[in-house]
Design an enzyme around this catalytic site. Structure first.
Site, mmCIF file in Angstrom:
data_model
loop_
_atom_site.group_PDB
_atom_site.id
_atom_site.type_symbol
_atom_site.label_atom_id
_atom_site.label_comp_id
_atom_site.label_asym_id
_atom_site.label_seq_id
_atom_site.Cartn_x
_atom_site.Cartn_y
_atom_site.Cartn_z
ATOM 1 N N THR A 126 -1.295 7.815 14.483
ATOM 2 C CA THR A 126 -2.137 9.311 14.606
ATOM 3 C C THR A 126 -3.225 9.325 14.554
ATOM 4 O O THR A 126 -3.669 9.015 15.522
ATOM 5 C CB THR A 126 -1.107 10.487 13.262
ATOM 6 N N LEU A 179 -0.324 16.070 9.655
ATOM 7 C CA LEU A 179 -0.093 14.760 10.346
ATOM 8 C C LEU A 179 -0.203 14.010 10.113
ATOM 9 O O LEU A 179 -0.849 14.001 8.965
ATOM 10 C CB LEU A 179 -2.017 14.517 10.955
ATOM 11 N N ASP A 180 0.194 12.594 10.081
ATOM 12 C CA ASP A 180 0.428 11.641 9.496
ATOM 13 C C ASP A 180 -1.055 10.939 9.315
ATOM 14 O O ASP A 180 -1.872 11.453 10.650
ATOM 15 C CB ASP A 180 1.629 10.984 9.975
ATOM 16 N N LYS A 181 -1.412 10.178 9.276
ATOM 17 C CA LYS A 181 -2.052 9.214 9.547
ATOM 18 C C LYS A 181 -2.289 7.572 10.380
ATOM 19 O O LYS A 181 -2.933 7.639 11.229
ATOM 20 C CB LYS A 181 -3.326 8.419 8.122
#
Length: 240
Positions: free
Chosen positions: A34, A29-31
């Site tokens: 997200t 996942l991206d930060k």
């Protein structure tokens, strides 16, 4: 499956992804956008009591650059809320932010250049102050996105790295965490799916945000810019 996911506010763009997700054991996942809302806020500037001239310089720089990314929007909201009149002076050249250089700046006639960006990218290693590095690392470890404002008497040279910089202020920005992020990460944990957060932000900041979202066993965040090749990247991912 699409209808069930839609009821849980999940958009399915391709039908086969439902079957694919059922077989996933690691999710990356991206930060920003997200785990977080993709919205930043400037919490404060350091040192405490940054003087009026520095605030006026920051106001002028932010309004001169007039950039559209989320960091710039947070800075614009901050300087407008502080109500400091921007310094005068004609802007003769400016350089926009890029993910590669991680700073932006503007030169003013007869004054030199002001920059805002990441300390480690603006200041060469040999010019970095250990105390400043430690202070920035401490705040990054608390989940802040840390920027600095610095100036030099030299005019902007787009193809050259800034030199002769003087540090003016440290800016602390916070990511607004999505309220549903902890619940979602906990769901994947219960499903025995390993979650990796891959982001362009400071590794310590990313690790702190992940911890605040409830991600367990985050270990030591890895800075991928220090990895030499794909094999080291694979090893880092496997160890994290």
């Amino acid at each position: 499956g699409v209808v069930r996911l839609a009821k849980r506010q999940t958009l399915v763009q391709e039908l086969y992804c439902i079957e694919t997700l059922a077989r996933v054991d690691t999710l990356c996942l991206d930060k920003t956008g997200t785990l977080t809302e993709g919205r930043l806020e400037v919490e404060r500037t350091l040192p405490k009591g940054v003087d009026t001239e520095q605030n006026r310089a920051l106001t002028r720089l932010v309004l001169t650059l007039a950039e559209e990314n989320e960091t710039a929007k947070a800075l614009q909201e901050y300087v407008r809320g502080q109500s400091f009149a921007p310094l005068g002076g004609e802007c003769v050249q400016k350089i926009p932010f890029s993910s590669e250089r991680k700073y932006s700046g503007a030169s003013y006639a007869g004054e030199g250049t002001w920059y805002v960006g990441a300390y480690g990218f603006l200041f060469p290693a040999e010019e970095q102050d250990a105390a400043v590095q430690a202070e920035i690392a401490e705040y990054a470890g608390q989940g802040y996105r840390v920027l600095v404002m610095a100036h030099t008497e030299q005019m902007l040279q787009v193809e050259e790295h800034p030199s002769g910089l003087v540090l003016d202020a440290i800016l602390l920005l916070t990511d607004v965490i999505r309220k549903e992020a902890p619940e979602i990460l906990d769901y994947f944990r219960k499903q025995e799916v390993d979650v990796r957060i891959i982001s362009g932000d400071d590794p310590n900041t990313v690790g702190a945000i992940a911890a605040r979202c409830g991600l367990q066993d985050i270990g030591t965040p890895v800075d991928a810019t220090g990895l030499a090749d794909d094999e080291q990247m694979r090893q880092a991912l496997a160890a994290s």
